[in-house]
Design a protein around this motif. Structure first.
Motif, short mmCIF file in Angstrom:
data_model
loop_
_atom_site.label_atom_id
_atom_site.label_comp_id
_atom_site.label_asym_id
_atom_site.label_seq_id
_atom_site.Cartn_x
_atom_site.Cartn_y
_atom_site.Cartn_z
N ILE A 65 -38.03 -7.23 -56.62
CA ILE A 65 -37.29 -7.43 -55.37
C ILE A 65 -36.80 -6.09 -54.83
CG2 ILE A 65 -36.55 -9.76 -55.98
CD1 ILE A 65 -33.78 -8.58 -56.69
N VAL A 66 -36.68 -6.04 -53.50
CA VAL A 66 -36.07 -4.90 -52.81
C VAL A 66 -34.75 -5.38 -52.22
CG1 VAL A 66 -36.23 -3.28 -50.89
CG2 VAL A 66 -38.25 -3.77 -52.28
N LEU A 76 -38.84 -8.61 -42.17
CA LEU A 76 -40.27 -8.39 -41.90
C LEU A 76 -40.76 -7.09 -42.51
CD1 LEU A 76 -40.54 -9.56 -38.16
CD2 LEU A 76 -41.35 -10.76 -40.20
N ALA A 77 -39.85 -6.10 -42.67
CA ALA A 77 -40.24 -4.82 -43.27
C ALA A 77 -40.39 -4.92 -44.78
CB ALA A 77 -39.21 -3.75 -42.93
N GLY A 78 -39.75 -5.91 -45.40
CA GLY A 78 -39.88 -6.05 -46.85
C GLY A 78 -38.59 -5.95 -47.62
N VAL A 79 -37.43 -5.97 -46.95
CA VAL A 79 -36.15 -6.02 -47.66
C VAL A 79 -35.90 -7.47 -48.05
CG1 VAL A 79 -33.65 -5.66 -47.51
CG2 VAL A 79 -35.22 -4.04 -46.41
N ARG A 105 -41.43 -15.98 -49.44
CA ARG A 105 -41.91 -14.93 -50.34
C ARG A 105 -40.74 -14.18 -50.98
NH1 ARG A 105 -45.03 -10.28 -47.28
NH2 ARG A 105 -42.88 -9.97 -46.55
N SER A 106 -39.74 -13.83 -50.18
CA SER A 106 -38.58 -13.12 -50.72
C SER A 106 -37.77 -14.00 -51.65
CB SER A 106 -37.71 -12.59 -49.58
OG SER A 106 -38.35 -11.53 -48.91
N VAL A 107 -37.59 -15.28 -51.29
CA VAL A 107 -36.84 -16.19 -52.16
C VAL A 107 -37.58 -16.36 -53.48
CG1 VAL A 107 -35.95 -18.53 -52.44
CG2 VAL A 107 -35.79 -17.39 -50.22
N ARG A 108 -38.89 -16.47 -53.42
CA ARG A 108 -39.68 -16.60 -54.64
C ARG A 108 -39.46 -15.40 -55.56
NH1 ARG A 108 -44.02 -17.30 -52.30
NH2 ARG A 108 -44.15 -19.58 -52.35
N SER A 145 -36.41 -4.11 -59.74
CA SER A 145 -35.76 -4.07 -58.44
C SER A 145 -35.72 -2.65 -57.93
CB SER A 145 -34.34 -4.66 -58.48
OG SER A 145 -33.46 -3.81 -59.17
N GLY A 146 -35.70 -2.55 -56.60
CA GLY A 146 -35.55 -1.27 -55.93
C GLY A 146 -34.55 -1.45 -54.80
N MET A 147 -33.97 -0.36 -54.35
CA MET A 147 -32.99 -0.42 -53.27
C MET A 147 -33.45 0.46 -52.12
SD MET A 147 -28.93 0.62 -53.32
CE MET A 147 -28.44 -0.77 -54.35
N ALA A 148 -33.43 -0.10 -50.92
CA ALA A 148 -33.79 0.67 -49.73
C ALA A 148 -32.72 1.73 -49.47
CB ALA A 148 -33.93 -0.25 -48.53
N SER A 149 -33.14 2.86 -48.92
CA SER A 149 -32.22 3.98 -48.70
C SER A 149 -31.58 3.91 -47.33
CB SER A 149 -32.97 5.30 -48.87
OG SER A 149 -34.08 5.38 -47.99
N PHE A 150 -30.43 4.55 -47.20
CA PHE A 150 -29.71 4.57 -45.93
C PHE A 150 -30.44 5.35 -44.85
CE2 PHE A 150 -25.67 3.89 -48.49
CZ PHE A 150 -25.38 2.65 -47.93
N ASN A 151 -31.19 6.35 -45.25
CA ASN A 151 -31.77 7.28 -44.28
C ASN A 151 -32.96 6.69 -43.55
OD1 ASN A 151 -32.78 7.82 -47.19
ND2 ASN A 151 -34.48 8.45 -45.89
N GLU A 152 -33.32 7.32 -42.46
CA GLU A 152 -34.61 7.08 -41.83
C GLU A 152 -35.59 8.13 -42.32
OE1 GLU A 152 -34.90 9.52 -37.73
OE2 GLU A 152 -33.52 7.82 -37.61
N ILE A 153 -36.87 7.82 -42.23
CA ILE A 153 -37.92 8.78 -42.53
C ILE A 153 -38.82 8.90 -41.31
CG2 ILE A 153 -39.87 9.37 -44.02
CD1 ILE A 153 -38.60 7.72 -46.22
N ASN A 154 -38.83 10.07 -40.74
CA ASN A 154 -39.68 10.34 -39.57
C ASN A 154 -39.45 9.31 -38.46
OD1 ASN A 154 -40.65 12.39 -41.17
ND2 ASN A 154 -42.50 11.29 -41.76
#
Length: 760
Positions: free
Chosen positions: A300-301, A329-332, A361-364, A267-276
């Motif tokens: 999973i993200v 749609l972004a992948g979270v 896909r995410s549920v899988r 698993s990975g966690m999305a960050s609070f920040n924006e990038i560019n």
């Protein structure tokens, strides 16, 4: 440490829940599916799910039954009562909860779901197990100061042993953000400023938490966070924007994440920040192109706490429904706490704004990791109240906490060999951290209790006896105490040596604790100046979660120890170093600047076209008016009780062939009278390249034990691959030419130096 005892699951469940689970169609499907990471039963289960149930599998919330620290850190929000949250879980509106109240809570929730829900999909229980569960280890950046990735693996293994015993399947750790601005409070959660160190500790922590088998009842799923570049927030302000070139992102910030995922993190966690300009929770380039397509990440993200919803305030989404659409749609894969997926995904699919295949896909992915954790085989495999108690704060884990604590301590300075202290001296412990059950565990501890930790005074008294120790606060952390300085001066005058216990409290480091000035607070500085004027030897015992800019009497003290937040065995670990039971071996994982205004600062900076040469200050050169372009104490710095020197650098062969190896070595000698451990560091610099290179880059290190008078030949092997950088096309490249090479005790020390050529 795997607990092989069979739990009395039927008794814990109650006969009704156990019978329901044994007869459930999901269990039957899983039993037929074999041992693949994604069994065929997952798709069969997907086909039976409603859109609302699918959205529920993508919704993770803070536990309503938590209490204490957990509730303060992560308020449960709308699900403010346990009965309501339990009903949501049974109705299929939740995939799980985090930071809950141990095995008792997990047992009640899982039993209700396995008995009363339509599909009998097990809940997943997560938690912030950042540097320990009940036994607390040093904050992660302190542990990185050990320069022992194996130590981090062992403490993660111990934390998993405890936490999994309390019903926890998933930890939101390791945090692998590179931190080059010490104003950022979350520096304490990572491994510092260096890429190599960050990669090694990321991999070690993942391996420690996940063990050899994710289904084991002493293993838990790791979560690499925060993806990505959270540590590069502008001005060190938490949650702030990040603006980076893709080159810097890929060369500096992304490698530790990849190391964690390559080590098996699911698993990975999305960050609070924006990038560019693009928030990470809505960044398909980051979450799909880089993470999925390039790195082939199969797990999973999860979003960070309301991170998807925060795209509204950031001006990236118009409302909650739009934020849910953008994030999925972004992948979270999984929304945390905002409830946006549960509220909006079914309608978004029905309206055609989100393809059902994306949701499936995410549920899988979520069902697959639940399968990998063994939850479909046995939803209660980690839930056992007796096991929870028996694994908590064991003697073995407390001993490991003490070992990790003393290995984390960095001795910055020891003029006149003030340290180690003789055990017959009268010691005055002065400062707001001299004693008391506070500020010992460190920030972001959900389940540990400072009341169970050993303070500095207790650790010192255990060595020299209560009669030789006086304790005086002298000041508060950020406020003076009436009569405090006078009392401290009197205590210093009555003692042989002063331990000045000063620095940051737990509330000054960690999330949302950015500082504009990374100095010791003014009331403590006034205390330090007054104590210094007594003329008594002063040992500064710093408590901190970041690199500090040391000033005045603190900077000028004859001895300085960086002791961070060391956890359960703090006082004993510090006393071990103070009195010479253990020779300090820690090294700084980040630079301590001369002044706060140098931040962001890191040792591997570029040279610039107008470098300040050695010697007197010259005009129109790259230098601050009041500080050099260097650190007061650089990355890698740390002293021992030995007297270590470097000599005899050898390089063989004299040039590095394109497909060859370069053997480099030096003799490290301890001419002192005490044994020590030395962290021998290998740095290189590419003198001329098509992309300018840093003044130094760490490429390898070794910790060696040296008896008094002993020498050791320390050898490293370099290959062309270790010299690579990203070229003009952002692809890995390396170019023939001349390289500087140092084997040295820090990033600014000369040690022994030579050059070599890379040739085709």
């Amino acid at each position: 440490m795997t607990d092989m005892m069979i739990s009395r699951r039927a008794a814990l469940l109650g006969a009704g829940a156990a019978t329901a689970w044994a007869a459930s169609p999901v269990r039957a499907l899983v039993m037929q599916a074999g041992t693949g990471a994604v069994p065929a039963s997952v798709d069969a289960l997907l086909a039976r799910m409603t859109l609302e149930e699918k959205a529920g599998q993508l919704q993770l919330n803070a536990a309503a039954w938590a209490g204490g620290v957990a509730t303060a850190l992560n308020p449960p929000g709308g699900a403010s009562n346990f009965d309501g949250q339990l009903a949501d879980a049974v109705a299929g509106k939740l995939t799980g909860v985090f930071n809950g109240n141990g095995a008792a809570m997990a047992q009640r929730m899982q039993a209700a779901v396995m008995k009363g829900s339509r599909l009998k999909i097990p809940l997943i229980f997560a938690a912030d197990v950042i540097h320990g569960h009940r036994t607390i280890f040093p904050v992660p950046v302190a542990e990185a100061a050990s320069f022992e990735p194996d130590l981090a693996m062992r403490t993660a293994r111990a934390a998993a042993f405890e936490a999994a015993g309390a019903g926890i399947d998933w930890t939101f750790f390791p945090m692998v953000d590179i931190a080059r601005d010490q104003r950022w409070g979350r520096t304490m959660e990572g491994a510092g400023e260096d890429v190599l160190l960050g990669k090694l500790f990321a991999a070690a922590r993942v391996q420690g938490f996940q063990g050899k088998d994710l289904k084991a009842n002493d293993a838990m799923m790791a979560c690499v966070k925060h993806f990505a570049a959270y540590g590069a927030a502008e001005s060190g302000l938490d949650y702030n924007v990040v603006d980076l070139s893709e080159r810097t992102l890929r060369e500096v910030y992304l490698p530790p994440y990849k190391a964690g995922f390559d080590a098996g993190a699911m698993s990975g966690m999305a960050s609070f920040n924006e990038i560019n300009g693009v928030p990470s929770h809505g960044n398909p380039w980051l979450l799909d192109k880089v993470l999925r397509d390039e790195w082939k990440f199969p797990g999973i993200v999860v979003g960070d706490y309301t991170g998807d919803e925060e795209m509204i305030a950031a001006g990236f989404a118009k409302d909650g429904k739009d934020a849910a659409r953008i994030a999925i749609l972004a992948g979270v894969d999984m929304s945390m706490q905002s409830n946006l997926y549960a509220l909006h995904l079914p309608a978004l699919v029905r309206e055609g704004a989100v393809p059902q295949a994306v949701v499936d896909r995410s549920v899988r992915r979520v069902l697959a990791v639940k399968h990998m954790l063994g939850l479909f085989d046995d939803p209660f495999r980690r839930i056992d109240a007796r096991r929870e108690k028996s694994r908590s704060r064991t003697k073995v884990n407390l001993a490991l906490s003490r070992e990790a604590g003393r290995k984390a301590i960095v001795m910055l300075k020891n003029e006149g060999d003030v340290l180690p202290l003789a055990k017959d001296r009268k010691v005055a412990i002065i400062g707001p951290f001299a004693s008391g059950q506070h500020d010992l565990n460190g920030p972001w501890v959900v389940y540990g209790d400072n009341a169970n930790a050993v303070d500095l005074a207790a650790g010192v008294r255990a060595v020299v006896g209560a009669g030789n120790v006086s304790v005086t606060a002298g000041s508060g952390v950020e406020e003076p105490l009436a009569g405090g300085i006078e009392a401290a001066v009197a205590a210093a005058n009555a003692a042989d040596v002063v331990l000045l216990a000063i620095g940051e409290n737990e509330g000054m480091s960690g999330e949302a604790q950015s500082r504009t000035s990374i100095t010791v607070p003014a009331p403590q500085m006034e205390l330090a100046e007054a104590v210094a004027k007594t003329g008594k030897p002063v040992v500064v015992v710093l408590k901190n979660g970041r690199g500090l800019a040391l000033e005045g009497a603190v900077r000028d003290a004859p001895a300085i120890l960086v002791t961070w937040f060391l956890g359960s065995e703090s006082g004993h670990a510090i006393a071990d170093v103070l009195f010479g039971t253990y020779s300090p071996a820690g090294r700084l994982p980040m630079s301590f600047p001369y002044e706060s205004g140098q931040e962001p600062y890191h040792y591997d900076h570029k040279m610039t076209g107008r470098p300040q040469p050695e010697g007197p200050r010259q005009p129109y050169k790259a230098q601050w008016r009041t500080a050099p372009n260097a650190a007061l104490y650089p990355f890698g710095h740390g002293l021992t009780y030995g007297k270590v020197s470097y000599a005899g650098l050898a390089v063989s062969p004299p040039t590095l062939g394109w497909n060859g190896k370069l053997e480099v070595s030096a003799t490290v000698t301890n001419s002192g009278t005490r044994a020590c451990e030395e962290v021998v560091q290998l740095y290189i610099r590419d003198r001329v390249a098509s992309i300018t290179r840093p003044v130094r880059e760490l490429k390898a290190f070794r910790k060696v034990a040296l008896a008094p008078g002993a020498s050791e030949r320390v050898a490293f092997t370099l290959t062309r691959e270790q010299l690579q950088f990203l070229g003009l096309d952002l692809q890995p490249t390396v170019e023939p030419g001349t390289f500087d090479l140092w084997i040295a005790p820090s990033a600014q020390a000369e040690g022994v130096h030579t050059t070599f050529d890379l040739v085709r």
